[in-house]
Design a protein around this motif. Structure first.
Motif, PDB file in Angstrom:
ATOM      1  N   THR A 279       0.831  -1.210   0.000  1.00  0.00           N
ATOM      2  CA  THR A 279       0.000   0.000   0.000  1.00  0.00           C
ATOM      3  C   THR A 279       0.864   1.257   0.000  1.00  0.00           C
ATOM      4  O   THR A 279       0.628   2.193  -0.770  1.00  0.00           O
ATOM      5  CB  THR A 279      -0.928   0.007   1.222  1.00  0.00           C
ATOM      6  OG1 THR A 279      -1.743  -1.161   1.204  1.00  0.00           O
ATOM      7  CG2 THR A 279      -1.820   1.241   1.218  1.00  0.00           C
ATOM      8  N   ALA A 280       1.891   1.269   0.851  1.00  0.00           N
ATOM      9  CA  ALA A 280       2.770   2.438   0.903  1.00  0.00           C
ATOM     10  C   ALA A 280       3.518   2.600  -0.410  1.00  0.00           C
ATOM     11  O   ALA A 280       3.722   3.728  -0.886  1.00  0.00           O
ATOM     12  CB  ALA A 280       3.759   2.288   2.057  1.00  0.00           C
ATOM     13  N   LEU A 281       3.931   1.493  -1.017  1.00  0.00           N
ATOM     14  CA  LEU A 281       4.652   1.557  -2.287  1.00  0.00           C
ATOM     15  C   LEU A 281       3.756   2.127  -3.383  1.00  0.00           C
ATOM     16  O   LEU A 281       4.197   2.947  -4.206  1.00  0.00           O
ATOM     17  CB  LEU A 281       5.143   0.163  -2.666  1.00  0.00           C
ATOM     18  CG  LEU A 281       6.027   0.054  -3.903  1.00  0.00           C
ATOM     19  CD1 LEU A 281       7.283   0.906  -3.745  1.00  0.00           C
ATOM     20  CD2 LEU A 281       6.402  -1.397  -4.170  1.00  0.00           C
ATOM     21  N   ALA A 282       2.492   1.709  -3.412  1.00  0.00           N
ATOM     22  CA  ALA A 282       1.555   2.246  -4.398  1.00  0.00           C
ATOM     23  C   ALA A 282       1.385   3.742  -4.230  1.00  0.00           C
ATOM     24  O   ALA A 282       1.336   4.498  -5.214  1.00  0.00           O
ATOM     25  CB  ALA A 282       0.202   1.530  -4.265  1.00  0.00           C
ATOM     26  N   GLU A 283       1.328   4.196  -2.976  1.00  0.00           N
ATOM     27  CA  GLU A 283       1.180   5.631  -2.717  1.00  0.00           C
ATOM     28  C   GLU A 283       2.419   6.399  -3.163  1.00  0.00           C
ATOM     29  O   GLU A 283       2.321   7.459  -3.784  1.00  0.00           O
ATOM     30  CB  GLU A 283       0.921   5.861  -1.224  1.00  0.00           C
ATOM     31  CG  GLU A 283      -0.437   5.334  -0.759  1.00  0.00           C
ATOM     32  CD  GLU A 283      -0.590   5.400   0.747  1.00  0.00           C
ATOM     33  OE1 GLU A 283       0.404   5.767   1.424  1.00  0.00           O
ATOM     34  OE2 GLU A 283      -1.682   5.078   1.247  1.00  0.00           O
ATOM     35  N   ALA A 286       2.584   6.406  -6.955  1.00  0.00           N
ATOM     36  CA  ALA A 286       1.373   6.936  -7.593  1.00  0.00           C
ATOM     37  C   ALA A 286       0.829   5.952  -8.637  1.00  0.00           C
ATOM     38  O   ALA A 286       0.511   6.318  -9.767  1.00  0.00           O
ATOM     39  CB  ALA A 286       1.635   8.292  -8.226  1.00  0.00           C
ATOM     40  N   VAL A 287       0.761   4.665  -8.230  1.00  0.00           N
ATOM     41  CA  VAL A 287       0.169   3.639  -9.091  1.00  0.00           C
ATOM     42  C   VAL A 287      -0.909   2.921  -8.280  1.00  0.00           C
ATOM     43  O   VAL A 287      -1.020   3.108  -7.062  1.00  0.00           O
ATOM     44  CB  VAL A 287       1.224   2.626  -9.592  1.00  0.00           C
ATOM     45  CG1 VAL A 287       2.281   3.321 -10.434  1.00  0.00           C
ATOM     46  CG2 VAL A 287       1.876   1.878  -8.419  1.00  0.00           C
ATOM     47  N   SER A 288      -1.701   2.097  -8.945  1.00  0.00           N
ATOM     48  CA  SER A 288      -2.739   1.355  -8.235  1.00  0.00           C
ATOM     49  C   SER A 288      -2.109   0.276  -7.363  1.00  0.00           C
ATOM     50  O   SER A 288      -0.958  -0.124  -7.554  1.00  0.00           O
ATOM     51  CB  SER A 288      -3.701   0.711  -9.241  1.00  0.00           C
ATOM     52  OG  SER A 288      -3.043  -0.338  -9.952  1.00  0.00           O
ATOM     53  N   LEU A 289      -2.910  -0.192  -6.404  1.00  0.00           N
ATOM     54  CA  LEU A 289      -2.436  -1.253  -5.520  1.00  0.00           C
ATOM     55  C   LEU A 289      -2.104  -2.516  -6.321  1.00  0.00           C
ATOM     56  O   LEU A 289      -1.081  -3.175  -6.075  1.00  0.00           O
ATOM     57  CB  LEU A 289      -3.505  -1.553  -4.467  1.00  0.00           C
ATOM     58  CG  LEU A 289      -3.111  -2.450  -3.301  1.00  0.00           C
ATOM     59  CD1 LEU A 289      -1.974  -1.828  -2.510  1.00  0.00           C
ATOM     60  CD2 LEU A 289      -4.317  -2.683  -2.402  1.00  0.00           C
ATOM     61  N   ALA A 291      -1.161  -2.665  -9.466  1.00  0.00           N
ATOM     62  CA  ALA A 291       0.061  -2.449 -10.250  1.00  0.00           C
ATOM     63  C   ALA A 291       1.298  -2.552  -9.364  1.00  0.00           C
ATOM     64  O   ALA A 291       2.312  -3.145  -9.759  1.00  0.00           O
ATOM     65  CB  ALA A 291       0.010  -1.081 -10.930  1.00  0.00           C
ATOM     66  N   ALA A 292       1.218  -1.984  -8.158  1.00  0.00           N
ATOM     67  CA  ALA A 292       2.355  -2.059  -7.235  1.00  0.00           C
ATOM     68  C   ALA A 292       2.657  -3.506  -6.891  1.00  0.00           C
ATOM     69  O   ALA A 292       3.827  -3.924  -6.850  1.00  0.00           O
ATOM     70  CB  ALA A 292       2.065  -1.252  -5.970  1.00  0.00           C
ATOM     71  N   SER A 293       1.606  -4.285  -6.655  1.00  0.00           N
ATOM     72  CA  SER A 293       1.792  -5.700  -6.327  1.00  0.00           C
ATOM     73  C   SER A 293       2.408  -6.461  -7.506  1.00  0.00           C
ATOM     74  O   SER A 293       3.304  -7.293  -7.319  1.00  0.00           O
ATOM     75  CB  SER A 293       0.438  -6.309  -5.951  1.00  0.00           C
ATOM     76  OG  SER A 293       0.584  -7.676  -5.636  1.00  0.00           O
ATOM     77  N   GLN A 294       1.952  -6.152  -8.716  1.00  0.00           N
ATOM     78  CA  GLN A 294       2.482  -6.831  -9.902  1.00  0.00           C
ATOM     79  C   GLN A 294       3.946  -6.490 -10.135  1.00  0.00           C
ATOM     80  O   GLN A 294       4.776  -7.369 -10.395  1.00  0.00           O
ATOM     81  CB  GLN A 294       1.654  -6.439 -11.122  1.00  0.00           C
ATOM     82  CG  GLN A 294       2.083  -7.136 -12.408  1.00  0.00           C
ATOM     83  CD  GLN A 294       1.251  -6.699 -13.599  1.00  0.00           C
ATOM     84  OE1 GLN A 294       0.689  -5.612 -13.597  1.00  0.00           O
ATOM     85  NE2 GLN A 294       1.186  -7.544 -14.613  1.00  0.00           N
ATOM     86  N   HIS A 295       4.292  -5.200 -10.033  1.00  0.00           N
ATOM     87  CA  HIS A 295       5.692  -4.792 -10.228  1.00  0.00           C
ATOM     88  C   HIS A 295       6.582  -5.420  -9.154  1.00  0.00           C
ATOM     89  O   HIS A 295       7.701  -5.861  -9.445  1.00  0.00           O
ATOM     90  CB  HIS A 295       5.813  -3.268 -10.185  1.00  0.00           C
ATOM     91  CG  HIS A 295       5.245  -2.592 -11.396  1.00  0.00           C
ATOM     92  ND1 HIS A 295       5.597  -2.947 -12.678  1.00  0.00           N
ATOM     93  CD2 HIS A 295       4.358  -1.564 -11.509  1.00  0.00           C
ATOM     94  CE1 HIS A 295       4.952  -2.167 -13.540  1.00  0.00           C
ATOM     95  NE2 HIS A 295       4.193  -1.326 -12.864  1.00  0.00           N
ATOM     96  N   ALA A 296       6.092  -5.454  -7.920  1.00  0.00           N
ATOM     97  CA  ALA A 296       6.881  -6.056  -6.833  1.00  0.00           C
ATOM     98  C   ALA A 296       7.119  -7.538  -7.105  1.00  0.00           C
ATOM     99  O   ALA A 296       8.209  -8.064  -6.837  1.00  0.00           O
ATOM    100  CB  ALA A 296       6.169  -5.861  -5.497  1.00  0.00           C
TER     101      ALA A 296
END
Length: 332
Positions: A279-283, A286-289, A291-296
């Motif tokens: 959640t913090a990474l998405a914030e 500035a990407v969706s939750l 997208a952040a999970s997929q990139h991670a």
């Protein structure tokens, strides 16, 4: 290796000091000014390296007898850690009132098995201080004041600001991932394996916290952990501030990583210089939750980040490979 052993009561009694300790920061500034010790270890924070380059030529000479209290293995005598003192003058007064027998114990003169350590090569002044010499104590007080006023006091507003930034980061970890996240992210080379926190050290100690808790004290100048065991109160753990100067990815050659990972993924890797939940990474990015999970997941699959579950959240942090890749891109 230092191992801090927690009970359930200790986990409920972890507190964050509001600011660095001015007295111990003064001593640690002397170590930073003298440069790296004989043993390899973590590099100082980027802000400390910048500060050291700006020092006038006589800064080290002004340290006086404080230079004798700086050991290459990271040891600092306990009487110079006054975690409850609100300011430098209060800390110095408390240090000056330390009984001579306790001074001798803190300095390791003679060496006492099982204590926190001692000076590697205590000189004549240290022996005189341990014997209660008024002249030796006066030299300590005078040189400590001079070092604080010339090297630390001008930096104090910045040190407090950086400590506030670090406190915000630690609070975010605690709020988003609980105590596990807080202890997992205190240091990149530290290992939290409940119920024990493993700290890198040249010495080996097992320290049970005994239900009295842990007081976390941030340090601008420290490069590694310092532990002060107090039989009557919470154990003190001094930890290096998060290096906010390296918090963002380098702008020197951003295309170097972008060509390899893609622009968003390269930016996310850089943002993980500071560990973060999804959640913090998405914030931050500035990407969706999603997208952040997929990139991670992609970065984790490439061995560039680690992901651990902390309570109801997951926490992402750089692996040594990820750190090396970022360092290499900045050096291109």
């Amino acid at each position: 290796m230092i191992r801090l052993h927690f009970t359930a009561a200790d986990l409920c009694r972890i507190t964050l000091a509001p600011a660095p300790n001015a007295l111990s920061e003064t001593v640690l500034s002397v170590r930073a000014a003298l440069g790296p010790g004989p043993r390899p270890g973590p590099r100082p924070r980027s802000a400390v390296r910048e500060w050291r380059r700006s020092l006038p030529g006589g800064a080290v000479a002004r340290a006086g007898v404080l230079a004798e209290l700086v050991a290459g293995d990271g040891f600092v005598p306990d009487f110079l850690l006054q975690p409850t003192a609100p300011g430098f003058a209060d800390g110095l007064a408390a240090a000056a009132s330390t009984p001579a027998d306790r001074l001798a114990l803190d300095l390791g003169i003679p060496e006492v098995s099982g204590w926190n350590g001692g000076l590697a090569r205590p000189g004549r002044w240290a022996h005189e201080l341990a014997q209660g010499s008024p002249a030796a104590l006066r030299a300590l007080l005078d040189d400590a004041r001079r070092s604080f006023e010339s090297s630390v006091e001008p930096l104090w507003p910045r040190i407090r600001r950086d400590a506030l930034t670090d406190r915000t980061l630690r609070s975010e970890m605690l709020l988003r991932g609980g105590v596990d996240a807080l202890l997992t992210t205190l240091g990149t080379t530290w290992r939290w394996q409940a119920p024990t926190l493993h700290l890198p050290s040249a010495s080996t100690y097992d320290i049970p916290l005994c239900g009295r808790g842990l007081l976390l004290v941030p340090s601008w100048f420290a490069t590694g952990p310092m532990v002060m065991y107090r039989p009557e109160a919470a154990t003190v753990l001094v930890y290096p501030l998060y290096d906010s100067g390296a918090a963002e990815p380098s702008d020197e050659r951003p295309e170097a990583l972008a060509a390899l990972l893609g622009g968003t993924r390269a930016r996310i890797l850089g943002l993980l210089r500071s560990p973060a939940t999804t959640t913090a990474l998405a914030e931050r990015a500035a990407v969706s939750l999603a997208a952040a999970s997929q990139h991670a997941a992609v970065l984790r699959g490439a061995g560039l980040i680690d992901t651990v579950r902390t309570g109801t959240a997951v926490l992402h942090s750089l692996t040594p490979l990820g750190q090396a890749l970022l360092a290499g891109a900045a050096a291109v």
